[in-house]
Design a protein around this motif. Sequence first.
Motif, short mmCIF file in Angstrom:
data_model
loop_
_atom_site.label_atom_id
_atom_site.label_comp_id
_atom_site.label_asym_id
_atom_site.label_seq_id
_atom_site.Cartn_x
_atom_site.Cartn_y
_atom_site.Cartn_z
N GLU A 9 0.86 -1.17 0.00
CA GLU A 9 0.00 0.00 0.00
C GLU A 9 0.90 1.23 0.00
O GLU A 9 1.96 1.24 0.64
CB GLU A 9 -0.89 0.03 1.25
CG GLU A 9 -2.03 -1.00 1.21
CD GLU A 9 -2.94 -0.94 2.43
OE1 GLU A 9 -3.98 -1.59 2.39
OE2 GLU A 9 -2.59 -0.25 3.41
N PHE A 120 2.91 -9.01 0.76
CA PHE A 120 2.10 -7.78 0.67
C PHE A 120 2.30 -6.99 1.97
O PHE A 120 2.22 -7.55 3.06
CB PHE A 120 0.62 -8.11 0.49
CG PHE A 120 -0.23 -6.90 0.22
CD1 PHE A 120 -0.36 -6.40 -1.07
CD2 PHE A 120 -0.89 -6.25 1.25
CE1 PHE A 120 -1.13 -5.27 -1.33
CE2 PHE A 120 -1.66 -5.11 1.00
CZ PHE A 120 -1.79 -4.63 -0.29
N TRP A 170 -5.42 -7.17 -6.27
CA TRP A 170 -4.30 -6.61 -5.50
C TRP A 170 -4.71 -6.54 -4.02
O TRP A 170 -5.80 -6.09 -3.70
CB TRP A 170 -4.02 -5.22 -6.05
CG TRP A 170 -2.92 -4.45 -5.40
CD1 TRP A 170 -1.60 -4.47 -5.73
CD2 TRP A 170 -3.06 -3.48 -4.35
NE1 TRP A 170 -0.91 -3.59 -4.94
CE2 TRP A 170 -1.77 -2.97 -4.09
CE3 TRP A 170 -4.14 -3.01 -3.61
CZ2 TRP A 170 -1.54 -2.01 -3.11
CZ3 TRP A 170 -3.90 -2.05 -2.63
CH2 TRP A 170 -2.61 -1.57 -2.39
N GLY A 171 -3.82 -7.05 -3.17
CA GLY A 171 -4.09 -6.97 -1.73
C GLY A 171 -4.98 -8.08 -1.21
O GLY A 171 -5.23 -8.15 -0.01
N ARG A 173 -5.71 -11.71 0.00
CA ARG A 173 -4.74 -12.59 0.65
C ARG A 173 -4.37 -13.83 -0.16
O ARG A 173 -3.23 -14.29 -0.10
CB ARG A 173 -5.22 -12.99 2.05
CG ARG A 173 -6.52 -13.80 2.08
CD ARG A 173 -6.88 -14.17 3.51
NE ARG A 173 -8.00 -15.07 3.57
CZ ARG A 173 -9.25 -14.73 3.91
NH1 ARG A 173 -9.52 -13.48 4.23
NH2 ARG A 173 -10.21 -15.63 3.94
N TYR A 176 -1.03 -13.96 -2.00
CA TYR A 176 0.27 -13.74 -1.33
C TYR A 176 0.63 -14.89 -0.38
O TYR A 176 -0.25 -15.56 0.13
CB TYR A 176 0.23 -12.42 -0.56
CG TYR A 176 -0.11 -11.26 -1.47
CD1 TYR A 176 0.88 -10.65 -2.24
CD2 TYR A 176 -1.41 -10.80 -1.60
CE1 TYR A 176 0.57 -9.61 -3.11
CE2 TYR A 176 -1.73 -9.76 -2.47
CZ TYR A 176 -0.73 -9.17 -3.22
OH TYR A 176 -1.04 -8.16 -4.08
N TYR B 122 -4.22 -18.91 6.57
CA TYR B 122 -5.14 -19.29 5.50
C TYR B 122 -4.43 -20.19 4.49
O TYR B 122 -3.22 -20.41 4.57
CB TYR B 122 -5.72 -18.04 4.83
CG TYR B 122 -4.69 -17.15 4.17
CD1 TYR B 122 -3.87 -16.31 4.93
CD2 TYR B 122 -4.53 -17.12 2.78
CE1 TYR B 122 -2.93 -15.49 4.34
CE2 TYR B 122 -3.60 -16.29 2.18
CZ TYR B 122 -2.80 -15.48 2.96
OH TYR B 122 -1.87 -14.67 2.36
N GLY B 171 -10.73 -12.21 8.73
CA GLY B 171 -9.90 -12.44 7.56
C GLY B 171 -9.54 -11.19 6.79
O GLY B 171 -8.80 -11.25 5.82
N ARG B 173 -7.48 -7.97 6.18
CA ARG B 173 -6.09 -7.73 6.60
C ARG B 173 -5.92 -6.65 7.66
O ARG B 173 -5.04 -6.73 8.52
CB ARG B 173 -5.20 -7.44 5.40
CG ARG B 173 -5.54 -6.19 4.62
CD ARG B 173 -4.55 -5.97 3.47
NE ARG B 173 -4.74 -4.70 2.83
CZ ARG B 173 -5.32 -4.52 1.65
NH1 ARG B 173 -5.73 -5.55 0.96
NH2 ARG B 173 -5.46 -3.31 1.13
N MET B 179 -0.41 -12.12 8.21
CA MET B 179 -1.28 -13.13 7.60
C MET B 179 -0.40 -14.13 6.86
O MET B 179 0.45 -13.75 6.05
CB MET B 179 -2.26 -12.47 6.64
CG MET B 179 -3.16 -11.46 7.34
SD MET B 179 -4.36 -10.70 6.21
CE MET B 179 -5.69 -11.90 6.27
N ASN B 181 -0.02 -17.66 4.60
CA ASN B 181 -0.61 -18.62 3.67
C ASN B 181 0.16 -19.94 3.80
O ASN B 181 1.36 -19.98 3.56
CB ASN B 181 -0.49 -18.05 2.25
CG ASN B 181 -1.22 -18.85 1.22
OD1 ASN B 181 -1.56 -20.01 1.45
ND2 ASN B 181 -1.47 -18.23 0.08
#
Lengths: 204, 204
Positions: A9, A120, A170-171, A173, A176, B122, B171, B173, B179, B181
Motif C-alpha cells: 500500500e 504484501f 491486489w491486496g 490474501r 500472497y 489461511y 480475515g 487484513r 497473515m 498462507n
Amino acid sequence: MRIISINREFGSGGRELGRRLAETIGFDYYDRTIIEYIARECGMEDKYIEHVLDKGAWHSASLVYGNSFSFFSSSYNVPTDILVVQTKVLQDIARKGRDCVIVGRSADTILEEYGPLKIFVYADDESKLRRCMQYRKDGEPESEQQMLKYIHKIDAQRVRTKEMISGKTWGKRDHYHLMINTSGRAVEDLATALAEYIRVWFRA
Amino acid sequence: MRIISINREFGSGGRELGRRLAETIGFDYYDRTIIEYIARECGMEDKYIEHVLDKGAWHSASLVYGNSFSFFSSSYNVPTDILVVQTKVLQDIARKGRDCVIVGRSADTILEEYGPLKIFVYADDESKLRRCMQYRKDGEPESEQQMLKYIHKIDAQRVRTKEMISGKTWGKRDHYHLMINTSGRAVEDLATALAEYIRVWFRA
C-alpha cells in the motif's frame, strides 16, 4: 535463484521494508531502478514512465494530481509498449539468475514462473498518512485530508493495474504468501523479523 | 505478558501452526481446552458448547451438517450465556499473566486490551481439502465436494461470529498484524519461521 516480490500500500513503508530486507539477507534489490531501465529502453523520460505506470495515467487521467501532469489528461489509451518493455526488463533481471527483492512493478505476476515469494505490505491510514506527510515530495498534496485521498487513489490504481495485468485482486490474501501490517512498528525491526522468517522459508 | 491470537481458515493448519509455535517459543497454548473450561463452567457437555460456538448453531441452523446435530435446527436464539462464559474464561487465562498462544475463540477481540499479536492463517482450497480429508472426523462429509462446501460454511460462520462480536471482518487484513498462507508448505517449517519472526517482534 530466489525472488521475493513485494506489493505494498502506498505509504505503508513496503519499499523501505524491501530495501532493508534485501540488505539484511544479501539479495539484489530493485524498485525505482526498473523505471530507469524502461525509460532507457523506450527512449523516454523517467518521469513520464513513472507516471504512466504508477500514477495510472494510462488508465484514468482522474488519478493525476494537480496540474503538473495534465498533458496526460486526454490520453485514455493504454501505452502497451511500455508494459511490454516492463515485462522484458523484469525477465532480464530474472535471467541474471541472482537472488533478488523486487518492489512493485507487477513482478509477482510477470515473474510467476520463477515461483517468487509474494509479500504484501500494508498499514492503517494513520500510519500511512504520517509517513507520507513526513516524506512528502514536490507535487504531492500539502494538507492531510488531500494526502489521504491521494493515498487511496494510488492504491485504487494499483488494484486496477493488478486486475488488468493478472486478473487477480491486489491486496487479496489468496495471492500472497505473507502479508505484513507495519502500523505502529519500526520498519527496521520488521525487516529484521522478516529476514529471519525468510531464512527458514528458503531453507525448508 | 505476551499474547498471540490466531484466527484461521478451517483446514488451513492454523491450529497446528499455533501449537507448534507455542512449543517452539515456550508459550502456554490454548485451543480446544477453552471449550472444556466453558463446558465445566456452564455445566454442559463439551460437544454442545463446541457446536454452539464453532458450528454456529446459535447463529444459523443451516450450517449444521448431516442429521446428528439436528436438535439445534429449530434454535435460532443466541445462547449469550455461553458467550459471556467464553469471555470470562479468556479473561481468566489473561489474568494468569503468562505468555500464551490462543487459537480461535475470538481471543483477538476479547483480549484486545492486552495488545495481542494478531495472526491470520489461511490456505487455498486444494490444500485445505487435502488436509481436511486426511484428518476427517466422524460426522464430517465423506466426499471431497461435500467437504469443500463444509469448509466454506464453517469459514462463513467465522465471518458472522467475528462481525457479531467485534463488528470487524474476519480475515480482513486491517485487523491482523500478520497473515500467513500455508498452501503447499509444511506447517512445521512455517512454525519455525514464524517463531523467528516473533522473537524479533517481541524483542523490538
